[in-house]
Design a protein around this motif. Structure first.
Motif, PDB file in Angstrom:
ATOM      1  N   ALA A  40       0.827  -1.204   0.000  1.00 28.77           N
ATOM      2  CA  ALA A  40       0.000   0.000   0.000  1.00 28.77           C
ATOM      3  C   ALA A  40       0.863   1.256   0.000  1.00 28.77           C
ATOM      4  CB  ALA A  40      -0.935  -0.005   1.213  1.00 28.77           C
ATOM      5  N   TRP A  41       1.926   1.248   0.813  1.00 31.48           N
ATOM      6  CA  TRP A  41       2.784   2.429   0.897  1.00 31.48           C
ATOM      7  C   TRP A  41       3.530   2.677  -0.414  1.00 31.48           C
ATOM      8  CZ3 TRP A  41       3.463   6.959   2.308  1.00 31.48           C
ATOM      9  CH2 TRP A  41       4.704   7.582   2.365  1.00 31.48           C
ATOM     10  N   VAL A  42       4.014   1.637  -1.049  1.00 35.30           N
ATOM     11  CA  VAL A  42       4.730   1.806  -2.319  1.00 35.30           C
ATOM     12  C   VAL A  42       3.790   2.318  -3.411  1.00 35.30           C
ATOM     13  CG1 VAL A  42       5.922   0.561  -4.175  1.00 35.30           C
ATOM     14  CG2 VAL A  42       6.548   0.151  -1.788  1.00 35.30           C
ATOM     15  N   LEU A  43       2.571   1.803  -3.466  1.00 34.95           N
ATOM     16  CA  LEU A  43       1.623   2.268  -4.479  1.00 34.95           C
ATOM     17  C   LEU A  43       1.213   3.726  -4.230  1.00 34.95           C
ATOM     18  CD1 LEU A  43      -0.659  -0.887  -4.875  1.00 34.95           C
ATOM     19  CD2 LEU A  43       1.059  -0.034  -6.484  1.00 34.95           C
ATOM     20  N   ILE A  44       0.992   4.075  -2.959  1.00 35.31           N
ATOM     21  CA  ILE A  44       0.679   5.468  -2.634  1.00 35.31           C
ATOM     22  C   ILE A  44       1.862   6.372  -2.985  1.00 35.31           C
ATOM     23  CG2 ILE A  44       0.279   7.070  -0.712  1.00 35.31           C
ATOM     24  CD1 ILE A  44      -1.340   4.783   0.618  1.00 35.31           C
ATOM     25  N   SER A  45       3.063   5.902  -2.682  1.00 39.58           N
ATOM     26  CA  SER A  45       4.260   6.691  -2.997  1.00 39.58           C
ATOM     27  C   SER A  45       4.423   6.881  -4.499  1.00 39.58           C
ATOM     28  CB  SER A  45       5.503   6.008  -2.409  1.00 39.58           C
ATOM     29  OG  SER A  45       5.433   5.974  -0.999  1.00 39.58           O
ATOM     30  N   ALA A  46       4.103   5.842  -5.270  1.00 37.43           N
ATOM     31  CA  ALA A  46       4.164   5.964  -6.731  1.00 37.43           C
ATOM     32  C   ALA A  46       3.214   7.057  -7.213  1.00 37.43           C
ATOM     33  CB  ALA A  46       3.824   4.630  -7.389  1.00 37.43           C
ATOM     34  N   ALA A  47       2.012   7.095  -6.631  1.00 39.96           N
ATOM     35  CA  ALA A  47       1.049   8.131  -7.006  1.00 39.96           C
ATOM     36  C   ALA A  47       1.558   9.512  -6.599  1.00 39.96           C
ATOM     37  CB  ALA A  47      -0.304   7.849  -6.349  1.00 39.96           C
ATOM     38  N   LEU A  48       2.206   9.622  -5.440  1.00 39.73           N
ATOM     39  CA  LEU A  48       2.756  10.897  -4.995  1.00 39.73           C
ATOM     40  C   LEU A  48       3.863  11.380  -5.933  1.00 39.73           C
ATOM     41  CD1 LEU A  48       2.931  10.308  -1.136  1.00 39.73           C
ATOM     42  CD2 LEU A  48       1.503  11.988  -2.312  1.00 39.73           C
ATOM     43  N   VAL A  49       4.719  10.462  -6.377  1.00 40.67           N
ATOM     44  CA  VAL A  49       5.800  10.846  -7.285  1.00 40.67           C
ATOM     45  C   VAL A  49       5.226  11.238  -8.649  1.00 40.67           C
ATOM     46  CG1 VAL A  49       7.968  10.134  -8.361  1.00 40.67           C
ATOM     47  CG2 VAL A  49       7.408   9.347  -6.062  1.00 40.67           C
ATOM     48  N   MET A  50       4.189  10.530  -9.104  1.00 37.51           N
ATOM     49  CA  MET A  50       3.539  10.918 -10.351  1.00 37.51           C
ATOM     50  C   MET A  50       2.987  12.345 -10.235  1.00 37.51           C
ATOM     51  SD  MET A  50       0.288  11.378 -11.670  1.00 37.51           S
ATOM     52  CE  MET A  50      -0.172  11.763 -13.352  1.00 37.51           C
ATOM     53  N   TRP A  51       2.412  12.686  -9.083  1.00 37.56           N
ATOM     54  CA  TRP A  51       1.850  14.011  -8.792  1.00 37.56           C
ATOM     55  C   TRP A  51       2.900  15.107  -8.941  1.00 37.56           C
ATOM     56  CZ3 TRP A  51      -2.491  16.703  -7.267  1.00 37.56           C
ATOM     57  CH2 TRP A  51      -2.377  17.749  -6.364  1.00 37.56           C
ATOM     58  N   MET A  52       4.165  14.763  -8.720  1.00 38.47           N
ATOM     59  CA  MET A  52       5.238  15.751  -8.771  1.00 38.47           C
ATOM     60  C   MET A  52       5.436  16.345 -10.160  1.00 38.47           C
ATOM     61  SD  MET A  52       8.072  13.815  -6.397  1.00 38.47           S
ATOM     62  CE  MET A  52       9.351  15.039  -6.661  1.00 38.47           C
ATOM     63  N   GLY A 244       4.647  15.678  -2.959  1.00 37.53           N
ATOM     64  CA  GLY A 244       5.030  14.489  -3.717  1.00 37.53           C
ATOM     65  C   GLY A 244       6.373  13.930  -3.311  1.00 37.53           C
ATOM     66  N   TRP A 245       7.259  14.810  -2.831  1.00 34.63           N
ATOM     67  CA  TRP A 245       8.616  14.380  -2.489  1.00 34.63           C
ATOM     68  C   TRP A 245       8.648  13.407  -1.314  1.00 34.63           C
ATOM     69  CZ3 TRP A 245      11.558  17.952  -5.653  1.00 34.63           C
ATOM     70  CH2 TRP A 245      12.857  17.527  -5.920  1.00 34.63           C
ATOM     71  N   PHE A 246       7.606  13.406  -0.498  1.00 33.33           N
ATOM     72  CA  PHE A 246       7.556  12.416   0.579  1.00 33.33           C
ATOM     73  C   PHE A 246       7.426  11.012  -0.009  1.00 33.33           C
ATOM     74  CE2 PHE A 246       5.911  16.194   2.971  1.00 33.33           C
ATOM     75  CZ  PHE A 246       6.993  16.295   3.824  1.00 33.33           C
ATOM     76  N   GLY A 247       6.713  10.886  -1.125  1.00 30.09           N
ATOM     77  CA  GLY A 247       6.678   9.611  -1.828  1.00 30.09           C
ATOM     78  C   GLY A 247       8.015   9.303  -2.470  1.00 30.09           C
ATOM     79  N   PHE A 248       8.647  10.330  -3.005  1.00 28.61           N
ATOM     80  CA  PHE A 248       9.946  10.207  -3.661  1.00 28.61           C
ATOM     81  C   PHE A 248      10.983   9.626  -2.699  1.00 28.61           C
ATOM     82  CE2 PHE A 248      13.563  12.084  -6.059  1.00 28.61           C
ATOM     83  CZ  PHE A 248      13.129  11.897  -7.367  1.00 28.61           C
ATOM     84  N   ASN A 249      11.102  10.235  -1.507  1.00 29.72           N
ATOM     85  CA  ASN A 249      12.136   9.846  -0.560  1.00 29.72           C
ATOM     86  C   ASN A 249      11.683   8.766   0.422  1.00 29.72           C
ATOM     87  OD1 ASN A 249      13.774  11.693  -1.800  1.00 29.72           O
ATOM     88  ND2 ASN A 249      13.821  13.154  -0.115  1.00 29.72           N
ATOM     89  N   ALA A 250      10.585   9.024   1.146  1.00 27.05           N
ATOM     90  CA  ALA A 250      10.125   8.023   2.115  1.00 27.05           C
ATOM     91  C   ALA A 250       9.662   6.757   1.407  1.00 27.05           C
ATOM     92  CB  ALA A 250       9.003   8.599   2.976  1.00 27.05           C
ATOM     93  N   GLY A 251       9.109   6.900   0.202  1.00 26.37           N
ATOM     94  CA  GLY A 251       8.689   5.727  -0.563  1.00 26.37           C
ATOM     95  C   GLY A 251       9.847   4.849  -0.976  1.00 26.37           C
ATOM     96  N   SER A 252      11.057   5.433  -1.062  1.00 26.12           N
ATOM     97  CA  SER A 252      12.222   4.657  -1.472  1.00 26.12           C
ATOM     98  C   SER A 252      12.688   3.678  -0.409  1.00 26.12           C
ATOM     99  CB  SER A 252      13.370   5.606  -1.865  1.00 26.12           C
ATOM    100  OG  SER A 252      13.043   6.312  -3.050  1.00 26.12           O
ATOM    101  N   ALA A 253      12.085   3.743   0.779  1.00 26.16           N
ATOM    102  CA  ALA A 253      12.329   2.686   1.766  1.00 26.16           C
ATOM    103  C   ALA A 253      11.672   1.385   1.323  1.00 26.16           C
ATOM    104  CB  ALA A 253      11.786   3.106   3.133  1.00 26.16           C
ATOM    105  N   LEU A 254      10.725   1.487   0.378  1.00 32.67           N
ATOM    106  CA  LEU A 254      10.018   0.337  -0.184  1.00 32.67           C
ATOM    107  C   LEU A 254       9.282  -0.468   0.880  1.00 32.67           C
ATOM    108  CD1 LEU A 254      12.674  -0.843  -2.794  1.00 32.67           C
ATOM    109  CD2 LEU A 254      10.653   0.577  -3.194  1.00 32.67           C
ATOM    110  N   GLY A 255       8.859   0.212   1.923  1.00 37.87           N
ATOM    111  CA  GLY A 255       8.102  -0.452   2.969  1.00 37.87           C
ATOM    112  C   GLY A 255       7.574   0.551   3.971  1.00 37.87           C
ATOM    113  N   ALA A 256       6.516   0.185   4.656  1.00 38.41           N
ATOM    114  CA  ALA A 256       5.964   1.022   5.720  1.00 38.41           C
ATOM    115  C   ALA A 256       6.710   0.689   6.997  1.00 38.41           C
ATOM    116  CB  ALA A 256       4.462   0.747   5.859  1.00 38.41           C
ATOM    117  N   ASN A 257       7.842   1.359   7.213  1.00 33.60           N
ATOM    118  CA  ASN A 257       8.733   0.972   8.296  1.00 33.60           C
ATOM    119  C   ASN A 257       9.451   2.188   8.873  1.00 33.60           C
ATOM    120  OD1 ASN A 257      10.770   1.564   6.352  1.00 33.60           O
ATOM    121  ND2 ASN A 257      10.647  -0.543   5.577  1.00 33.60           N
ATOM    122  N   GLY A 258      10.360   1.942   9.796  1.00 29.86           N
ATOM    123  CA  GLY A 258      11.086   3.020  10.446  1.00 29.86           C
ATOM    124  C   GLY A 258      11.966   3.799   9.503  1.00 29.86           C
TER     125      GLY A 258
END
Length: 461
Positions: A40-52, A244-258
């Motif tokens: 879910a987090w990776v897909l949401i992050s993909a949408a955020l990066v697309m928004w950029m 959108g950059w929160f998806g760019f950077n936080a999404g690059s963790a590729l997981g909903a984690n610390g």
């Protein structure tokens, strides 16, 4: 009867125990390795990066003159569509496909063949391979869009399309493989780039500088005012980029984690710090803090923290942002003015310089306390990491300059890059797209400014 019931209960209990015991075994075999939270987090992050990228269109669109606003927005908007097609056909395979000598991926995954709903053994192991590929698609989309800020207001749309195709496939995809692809030589060297400081920001920044030098300055540059026509649009675009950059950077963790939380926090404070330092220096040097300076500072901080977000503490992220605001301000306000190159919307001054600082700063501040899969940097006792980061940055600088020059020459030879002086004076909105961003009306509803768009007729009654 009681005996039969007891036997049935015993069989059901044993079945339940065996079922529970089988779950870890299935997960170990990969059959149940998908984590729904991570997915879910990776897909949401993909949408955020697309928004950029549409946000970038507004950010850039507000900074050009009103006769070029639609042409500028169109470049970013069209890239979302065009590069997505290129990515699924061949770009993803070149960037992330099976390695060939550490330099490029193979063609095994063209058309997303073999990119399915199960996790990938080489990449994100808790999300579907398709989710990872779509997340990376959005990175491929925004990278060439960043370059358009360097040659805004003077390039043919057809030339822009051909340039984007060649650059995406022969510059971005190989560089992405170097950094993130399984077997890529920079990744194997130990170069750290959490979300794209080298193969996105440095690469696009130096490519943009190369393009603006090759194409030349806009007509009237240095002699007439070329000020932003719509600052509210630019601020809106900057805000979209920030979100959108929160998806760019936080999404690059590729997981909903610390690690995602750490990248999120570092991203926020770096952007904020850079905006503060840019505006402060601007107020000292030019006696006035500007809205454009604040918006540009935010983007500079976001650029600088991109490679470091998953390897440094939030406090280090703040330092990186504060320095980025100062460096990028002087790159835009002093260096560009001194050398006189026409980087229209400061693609190099913000992305090239900010990305270079971010890559080196990663080698200064990175620590395995944040990310055990990373490395320690200079301030954690490992000075060699700075050198490794410098190699990564330098390789992308040289590769970007050389390949961009080759591609520009090819495009120029085949179809020509620049619009005619007459078309440049009229503006690209009308001459390239047959539209106007703004149509003024008098009190009787008659158009004051005419347009070539076929759906609008001029009424002088």
């Amino acid at each position: 009867m009681n005996t039969l019931v007891e036997k049935i209960r015993g069989i059901l209990a044993l079945s339940f125990i065996f079922a529970l015991a089988a779950v870890p075994a299935l997960a170990a075999d990969g059959a149940s390795a998908i984590d729904t939270g991570d997915t879910a987090w990776v897909l949401i992050s993909a949408a955020l990066v697309m928004w950029m990228t549409p946000g970038l269109g507004l950010f850039y669109g507000g900074m050009v003159r009103n006769k070029n606003v639609l042409a500028t927005i169109m470049q970013s908007f069209f890239i979302v569509c065009f590069v997505s097609v290129l990515w699924i056909l061949v770009g993803y395979s070149l960037a992330f496909g099976p390695d060939h000598g550490g330099l490029i991926g193979g063609l095994d995954w063209i058309g997303f063949q073999g990119v399915g709903m199960e996790p990938s053994a080489d990449y994100a192991k808790t999300v579907p391979h398709l989710a990872f590929a779509c997340f990376q698609m959005m990175f491929a989309v925004i990278t060439p869009a960043l370059i358009t800020g360097a040659f805004a207001e003077r390039v043919k749309f057809s030339a822009f399309v051909l340039f984007t195709a060649l650059w995406s496939l022969f510059v971005y995809s190989p560089a992405a493989h170097w950094v993130w692809g399984a077997g890529g030589w920079l990744g194997a060297l130990g170069c750290l780039d959490f979300a794209g400081g080298t193969c996105i920001h440095i690469l696009s920044g130096v490519s943009g500088l190369t393009a603006c030098l090759y194409i030349g300055t806009r007509k009237g540059y240095g002699k007439e005012a070329m000020i932003p026509h719509n600052m509210p649009m630019t601020v809106l675009g900057a805000a979209m980029l920030w979100v959108g950059w929160f998806g760019f950077n936080a999404g690059s963790a590729l997981g909903a984690n610390g690690l995602a939380a750490n990248a999120f926090a570092a991203t926020q404070v770096a952007a904020a710090g850079a905006a503060v330092s840019w505006v402060a220096v601007e107020a000292i040097v030019h006696d006035k803090p500007t809205v454009l300076g604040g918006a540009s500072g935010v983007v500079a901080g976001l650029v600088a923290i991109t490679p470091a977000a998953g390897f440094v503490t939030p406090l280090a992220g703040l330092v990186i942002g504060l320095v980025a605001g100062v460096l990028c301000f002087f790159a835009v306000a002093v260096v560009k003015q001194h050398f006189g190159y026409d980087d229209s919307l400061d693609a190099f001054g913000v992305h090239g310089v900010g990305g270079l600082w971010g890559a080196i700063a990663t080698g200064l501040f990175c620590t395995t306390m944040v990310n055990p899969d990373g490395a320690n940097g200079l301030f954690a006792g490992n000075a060699a990491q700075v050198g490794i980061q410098a190699i990564g940055a330098l390789s992308c600088i040289v590769f970007g300059i050389v390949m961009t020059l080759i591609i520009l020459k090819i495009v120029d030879t085949l179809i020509g890059i620049r619009v005619s002086p007459e078309k440049e004076i009229v503006g690209l909105d009308v001459t390239e797209h047959g539209e106007r961003g703004y149509v003024m009306m008098d009190s009787f509803g008659a158009m004051i400014a005419s347009t070539n768009h076929p759906s609008v007729t001029k009424n002088k009654s």
